[in-house]
Write an enzyme that holds these catalytic residues in place. Structure first.
Site, mmCIF file in Angstrom:
data_model
loop_
_atom_site.group_PDB
_atom_site.id
_atom_site.type_symbol
_atom_site.label_atom_id
_atom_site.label_comp_id
_atom_site.label_asym_id
_atom_site.label_seq_id
_atom_site.Cartn_x
_atom_site.Cartn_y
_atom_site.Cartn_z
ATOM 1 N N ASN A 209 19.404 -5.333 1.897
ATOM 2 C CA ASN A 209 19.207 -5.538 3.426
ATOM 3 C C ASN A 209 19.372 -7.643 3.377
ATOM 4 O O ASN A 209 18.745 -7.715 2.566
ATOM 5 C CB ASN A 209 18.247 -4.923 3.642
ATOM 6 C CG ASN A 209 16.913 -4.637 3.139
ATOM 7 O OD1 ASN A 209 16.770 -6.056 3.294
ATOM 8 N ND2 ASN A 209 16.760 -3.977 3.097
ATOM 9 N N PRO A 304 12.231 7.854 -2.652
ATOM 10 C CA PRO A 304 10.877 8.315 -2.166
ATOM 11 C C PRO A 304 10.678 7.558 -0.728
ATOM 12 O O PRO A 304 11.354 6.132 -0.550
ATOM 13 C CB PRO A 304 10.437 8.437 -2.982
ATOM 14 C CG PRO A 304 10.750 7.504 -4.371
ATOM 15 C CD PRO A 304 12.553 7.256 -3.682
ATOM 16 N N ASP A 305 9.778 8.211 -0.164
ATOM 17 C CA ASP A 305 9.535 7.203 1.066
ATOM 18 C C ASP A 305 7.720 6.862 0.611
ATOM 19 O O ASP A 305 7.287 7.282 1.061
ATOM 20 C CB ASP A 305 9.211 8.166 2.030
ATOM 21 C CG ASP A 305 9.058 6.942 3.669
ATOM 22 O OD1 ASP A 305 7.427 6.598 3.470
ATOM 23 O OD2 ASP A 305 9.373 7.573 4.901
HETATM 24 O O1 PMT Z 1 11.635 -10.143 5.503
HETATM 25 P P1 PMT Z 1 11.618 -10.899 6.527
HETATM 26 O O2 PMT Z 1 12.873 -11.270 6.839
HETATM 27 O O3 PMT Z 1 10.077 -11.897 6.973
HETATM 28 O O4 PMT Z 1 11.177 -9.213 7.773
HETATM 29 C C1 PMT Z 1 11.272 -9.055 8.182
HETATM 30 C C2 PMT Z 1 10.872 -7.302 8.618
HETATM 31 C C3 PMT Z 1 11.729 -7.472 9.169
HETATM 32 C C4 PMT Z 1 12.002 -6.745 7.421
HETATM 33 C C5 PMT Z 1 9.571 -6.340 9.137
HETATM 34 O O5 PMT Z 1 9.063 -7.353 9.615
HETATM 35 C C6 PMT Z 1 10.503 -4.778 8.796
HETATM 36 O O6 PMT Z 1 10.138 -4.379 10.103
HETATM 37 N N1 PMT Z 1 9.440 -3.880 7.173
HETATM 38 C C7 PMT Z 1 10.540 -2.784 8.048
HETATM 39 C C8 PMT Z 1 11.598 -2.501 7.378
HETATM 40 C C9 PMT Z 1 12.533 -1.233 7.899
HETATM 41 O O7 PMT Z 1 13.079 -1.014 7.000
HETATM 42 O O8 PMT Z 1 11.308 -0.394 8.298
HETATM 43 P P2 PMT Z 1 11.626 1.387 8.428
HETATM 44 O O9 PMT Z 1 11.867 1.499 9.610
HETATM 45 O O10 PMT Z 1 12.730 1.597 8.055
HETATM 46 O O11 PMT Z 1 11.031 2.092 7.439
HETATM 47 C C10 PMT Z 1 9.271 2.634 8.025
HETATM 48 C C11 PMT Z 1 8.117 1.690 7.548
HETATM 49 O O12 PMT Z 1 8.176 2.705 5.784
HETATM 50 C C12 PMT Z 1 8.673 0.527 6.545
HETATM 51 O O13 PMT Z 1 7.007 0.541 6.671
HETATM 52 C C13 PMT Z 1 8.691 1.069 5.510
HETATM 53 O O14 PMT Z 1 8.316 -0.537 4.111
HETATM 54 C C14 PMT Z 1 8.507 1.732 5.067
HETATM 55 N N2 PMT Z 1 9.101 2.645 3.995
HETATM 56 C C15 PMT Z 1 10.876 2.677 4.157
HETATM 57 C C16 PMT Z 1 11.332 2.898 3.702
HETATM 58 C C17 PMT Z 1 10.800 4.383 2.660
HETATM 59 N N3 PMT Z 1 11.958 4.200 1.120
HETATM 60 N N4 PMT Z 1 9.401 3.841 1.657
HETATM 61 C C18 PMT Z 1 8.950 2.759 2.567
HETATM 62 O O15 PMT Z 1 7.453 2.644 2.497
#
Ligand code: PMT
Length: 404
Positions: A209, A304-305
């Site tokens: 991504n 895994p999350d």
């Molecule tokens: O890196 P940059 O270019 O500066 O951009 C920053 C960002 C947009 C990446 C950052 O601000 C951000 O939003 N990061 C989380 C992006 C995301 O994919 O969120 P999500 O909604 O998919 O996931 C929710 C949360 O669970 C996040 O904290 C993520 O790290 C965590 N997660 C998700 C999936 C997974 N398998 N494991 C996780 O830990």
């Protein structure tokens, strides 16, 4: 007066933003600081020393070997006098000379001779800022502990648009005040994920991504500034980590999961900034997938999350998630807050050009029973604001647990 008794050298180098140094001098003095202005020769082409002298209440210094000034306070004495050197604006040339360790004028000599921190607010044309030479110099300087304030992005005096504008004087004042402020996370151990993950399909291809790691690195820097002992588990990004941070590099979500679960024991706070791939290929082809059929199918399986697993396995950790959303921001963020049992979540809208791989962002922060908006600004400013908010909540919770 937050800067009472603080001794600050304000270094001004050559650039159109030098005119803003007058306002910065006024704000620093108003906040109680004792300010001595040092100008490079190029700075005097943009603003007169007389203006800065009137605002700071002290004669402005420029020459390295000025007998009259040296008799009053020699340059080494001046360097030792200062609690902090703030360079605003910091031109590409001045930053390059600092990166090289030159001492060919008063300002660069003071930076070498001063044992205390240096803060720099870069200001230059966007092409100059993004040039690999400048970026390399910035990496060197930040690795050595120089704290950057900005630059901001936007319309420039030369007509270009992009990163390289000097931050506003009020923002620089806030960074200086925070520098001298109470270290809210002193002694706390903080673990943070950042950047993208890469899920291989074959030896040459992967799913990934647009995350650059900028938001996570900004948070790591803000956490270090707040006194935390910081470990990052970083997906692929070329960005340098701030000085003093332990860095573990990974590629895949599974590797990130493995290292995070190992590192989480003994930590106090976990921040998940990484954009983790939710799925990976069920089978990774041992050979490069060849072009033949019109259509091919990929089977993906869930990763895994990491965040959910950390909050379940280490309930004592204060867990902060991120949410990147294109719609229904509050609903999705609050669902993640509840489902992943988090203490706080920072949600960014990513459909208006903010968020991924940009210097600016905006955050909507939610916690059980509350929320706060952090409007559009540089990721470094947002990171400082988020760390302050997190620290307030963490310290309140921590005190509550301690007295239970
Ligand atoms: O890196 P940059 O270019 O500066 O951009 C920053 C960002 C947009 C990446 C950052 O601000 C951000 O939003 N990061 C989380 C992006 C995301 O994919 O969120 P999500 O909604 O998919 O996931 C929710 C949360 O669970 C996040 O904290 C993520 O790290 C965590 N997660 C998700 C999936 C997974 N398998 N494991 C996780 O830990």
């Amino acid at each position: 007066m937050p800067l009472r008794n603080k001794k600050i050298i304000l270094g001004i180098s050559g650039g159109i933003a030098a005119y803003k140094a007058a306002e910065l001098t006024r704000l620093l003095v108003k906040a109680g600081a004792d300010v001595r202005v040092v100008m490079t020769a190029a700075a005097e082409a943009f603003i007169t020393p007389m203006t800065l002298q009137a605002l700071s209440g002290h004669e402005v210094r420029g020459a390295l070997f000025d007998p009259a000034h040296e008799a009053a306070m020699g340059h080494i004495e001046l360097a030792r006098w200062a609690d902090l050197i703030v360079i605003a604006p910091a031109s590409a040339n001045t930053l390059a000379r600092l990166a090289q360790g030159l001492a060919d004028d008063l300002l660069s000599t003071l930076c070498l001779a001063n044992p205390n921190p240096v803060m720099a607010a870069p200001a230059m044309n966007q092409q100059m800022w993004t040039h690999p030479a400048t970026q390399r110099n910035m990496s060197l300087l930040t690795q050595r502990g120089v704290q950057l304030i900005g630059p901001a992005s936007g319309e420039q005096a030369c007509g270009d648009t992009g990163p390289g504008r000097m931050e506003e004087p009020a923002t620089i004042l806030a960074a200086v005040t925070a520098h001298f402020g109470e270290q809210q996370l002193a002694g706390r151990k903080l673990l943070l994920t950042l950047g993208p993950t890469r899920e291989p399909l074959d030896p040459v291809r992967f799913l990934s991504n647009r995350s650059s790691g900028k938001m996570g690195m900004a948070l790591a820097r803000a956490a270090v500034n707040a006194g935390a002992d910081v470990t990052i588990v970083a997906g692929p990004t070329a960005l340098p980590e701030p000085q003093g941070v332990k860095r573990i590099n990974v590629e895949t979500a599974a590797q990130m999961h493995h290292h995070v679960m190992q590192e989480a024991a003994g930590k106090d706070i976990f921040i998940a900034t990484a954009a983790v791939s939710d799925y990976r290929a069920a089978d990774i082809s041992a050979q490069k997938i060849k072009k033949s059929a019109e259509q091919i199918e990929l089977t993906l399986v869930k990763n895994p999350d990491i965040l959910a697993d950390v909050s379940a396995s280490f309930p004592q950790l204060f867990c902060v998630g991120f949410a990147a959303e294109t719609q229904d921001l509050e609903k999705h963020a609050r669902d993640k807050l509840t489902n992943k049992r988090l203490d706080m979540i920072a949600a960014n809208p990513v459909n208006d050009g903010l968020g991924f791989d940009r210097d600016d962002n905006s955050l909507e922060v939610f916690w059980p029973g509350g929320q706060q908006s952090l409007p559009v600004s540089s990721k470094q400013q947002l990171a400082a604001a988020l760390i302050e908010l997190l620290a307030n909540h963490y310290n309140k919770d921590h005190k509550r647990h301690a007295s239970d």
